[in-house]
Design an enzyme around this catalytic site. Structure first.
Site, mmCIF file in Angstrom:
data_model
loop_
_atom_site.group_PDB
_atom_site.id
_atom_site.type_symbol
_atom_site.label_atom_id
_atom_site.label_comp_id
_atom_site.label_asym_id
_atom_site.label_seq_id
_atom_site.Cartn_x
_atom_site.Cartn_y
_atom_site.Cartn_z
ATOM 1 N N HIS A 165 -13.955 1.163 2.480
ATOM 2 C CA HIS A 165 -14.359 1.170 4.010
ATOM 3 C C HIS A 165 -15.772 2.067 4.072
ATOM 4 C CE1 HIS A 165 -12.990 2.032 8.255
ATOM 5 N NE2 HIS A 165 -14.249 1.994 8.161
ATOM 6 N N ASN B 246 -15.061 -3.259 3.453
ATOM 7 C CA ASN B 246 -14.283 -2.969 4.380
ATOM 8 C C ASN B 246 -15.117 -2.229 5.602
ATOM 9 O OD1 ASN B 246 -11.567 -0.981 5.547
ATOM 10 N ND2 ASN B 246 -11.688 -2.855 6.323
ATOM 11 N N GLY B 247 -14.673 -2.632 6.888
ATOM 12 C CA GLY B 247 -15.240 -1.620 7.957
ATOM 13 C C GLY B 247 -16.283 -2.403 9.038
ATOM 14 N N GLY B 248 -15.683 -2.689 10.311
ATOM 15 C CA GLY B 248 -16.884 -3.319 11.035
ATOM 16 C C GLY B 248 -17.063 -4.736 11.006
ATOM 17 N N GLY C 174 -9.910 -5.673 9.163
ATOM 18 C CA GLY C 174 -9.011 -5.255 9.910
ATOM 19 C C GLY C 174 -8.518 -5.552 11.369
ATOM 20 N N ARG C 175 -9.141 -4.941 12.394
ATOM 21 C CA ARG C 175 -8.976 -5.063 13.891
ATOM 22 C C ARG C 175 -9.212 -6.370 14.298
ATOM 23 N NH1 ARG C 175 -11.854 -0.005 16.110
ATOM 24 N NH2 ARG C 175 -13.025 -0.417 14.103
ATOM 25 N N CYS D 70 -6.868 6.950 4.651
ATOM 26 C CA CYS D 70 -6.495 7.267 5.799
ATOM 27 C C CYS D 70 -6.795 8.577 6.487
ATOM 28 C CB CYS D 70 -5.008 6.891 5.810
ATOM 29 S SG CYS D 70 -4.220 7.407 7.747
ATOM 30 N N LYS E 36 -7.932 1.820 -2.146
ATOM 31 C CA LYS E 36 -8.651 1.405 -0.882
ATOM 32 C C LYS E 36 -9.004 2.919 -0.592
ATOM 33 C CE LYS E 36 -8.577 -0.342 3.806
ATOM 34 N NZ LYS E 36 -9.185 0.781 4.617
ATOM 35 N N GLN F 185 0.932 -1.035 0.004
ATOM 36 C CA GLN F 185 -0.057 -0.150 -0.017
ATOM 37 C C GLN F 185 0.859 1.404 0.064
ATOM 38 O OE1 GLN F 185 -2.392 1.687 3.391
ATOM 39 N NE2 GLN F 185 -3.982 1.221 2.005
#
Length: 338
Positions: free
Chosen positions: A173, A213-215, A236-237, A102, A141, A72
């Site tokens: 995202h 992406n996201g959650g 991600g997390r 970001c 992204k 990236q």
């Protein structure tokens, strides 16, 4: 080799681990690759000025075992991004990804990241230059919008403009980014998710490969998104904090491979030769094991595994034996079954 990398990355994008600053370094990626042979892995964001003006080519280092692996990039200068993309392709990356998501102040001050959602024309110019310079696929992204933008208006225009430059794959995202008033951490939680809007983009752009992406917190969530018609899911997390829960069954459930008989402990033991080599080259145990703390998340004795590594990995004599000790501490804390 180039065609193989291209195909591998496109197939692997059905499930990917998101690029995360300070987290998805090469040690993290090696560990994640032991958990899943097929998921697409991403580097932390590397800025094009660091590579092109700063000559920081060490930022491109990785282990061949990490493939399929995407680089990236962050930047907003088309010529500079083109050169950075060329360097990434020469280094053997399977994909070059542009960060348009970001929201950190540092990224904004460099006029890249999520702030580029305001300038799809510039993003298209950057991507066109990168595509011309790179023999491997260039992807993007992005967010669904920033600040007071209306995502349902902004996102289709953004995708159409950037796809027109030759980009065929986007990871979206499903949150806005608020560039003023929210921290990067808050931008990962507070703006509401809009999965429906991202789903609509698949209807508007059926020829594109779109990842959500996201959650997304579980492998089941990922499978549900794929069932609804998304081409891929980026996690991600959750993939970082509960890596085994997300990645150990991914090859079977997402990619259709025969299930492997292995345990989390098997993965920990597989890391030992890598750890030994890292320490022999002058590295520190904690640089590797900080990414492994969540390996046993939710399992009996996990707290003892995490505590032993957290308290001992920084010590001068720490090594692979410290990981074995952490496993033993975990076993000792588990209830005895009669």
């Amino acid at each position: 080799m180039t065609a193989s990398n291209f195909n591998n990355a496109a197939r692997a994008a059905k499930l990917s681990v998101a690029p995360m600053m300070d987290w998805t370094d090469r040690h993290c990626r090696f560990f994640h690759r032991l958990l899943s042979q097929h998921a697409l892995l991403y580097t932390e964001m590397v800025t094009s000025p660091a590579l092109v003006r700063g000559g920081a080519l060490h930022l491109l280092d990785y282990s061949p075992e990490e493939q399929p692996l995407a680089l990236q990039l962050g930047g907003s200068n088309p010529a500079e991004l083109a050169e950075a993309a060329r360097l990434g392709a020469e280094a053997g990356y399977s994909e070059i990804n542009l960060n348009v998501g970001c929201p950190s102040d540092r990224v904004q001050s460099g006029t890249f990241g999520a702030i580029l959602m305001r300038d799809p024309k510039l993003v298209a110019e950057c991507c066109a230059a990168m595509i011309k310079a790179s023999p491997v696929e260039v992807t993007v992204k992005c967010r669904i919008g920033v600040d007071d933008q209306e995502p349902s208006d902004v996102l289709p225009e953004f995708i159409a403009r950037v796809a027109g430059a030759g980009v065929g794959r986007f990871s979206i995202h499903a949150r806005k980014a608020w560039l003023q008033g929210l921290s990067p951490k808050e931008n990962r939680d507070i703006p509401p998710l809009d999965y429906d809007l991202v789903q609509q983009m698949k209807g508007l752009f059926p020829a594109l490969h779109l990842s959500l992406n996201g959650g997304i917190a579980t492998l089941e969530d990922a499978m549900a998104a794929l069932d609804r018609g998304m081409d891929g899911v980026m996690i991600g997390r959750a993939a970082y904090h509960q890596p085994a829960d997300i990645l150990m069954q991914a090859d079977h459930l997402i990619f259709g491979q025969a299930p492997l008989e292995r345990t989390r402990e098997d993965i920990a033991l597989q890391m030992l030769p890598y750890i030994d080599a890292h320490i022999h080259s002058g590295g520190k145990l904690g640089q590797v094991t900080r990414h492994m703390l969540g390996l046993f998340a939710g399992q009996p004795g996990a707290r003892h595994w995490k505590r032993h590594l957290s308290e001992n990995a920084h010590k001068p004599d720490a090594g692979s034996h410290t990981v074995v000790e952490a496993i033993e501490k975990m076993h000792a804390a588990r209830p005895v079954l009669c």
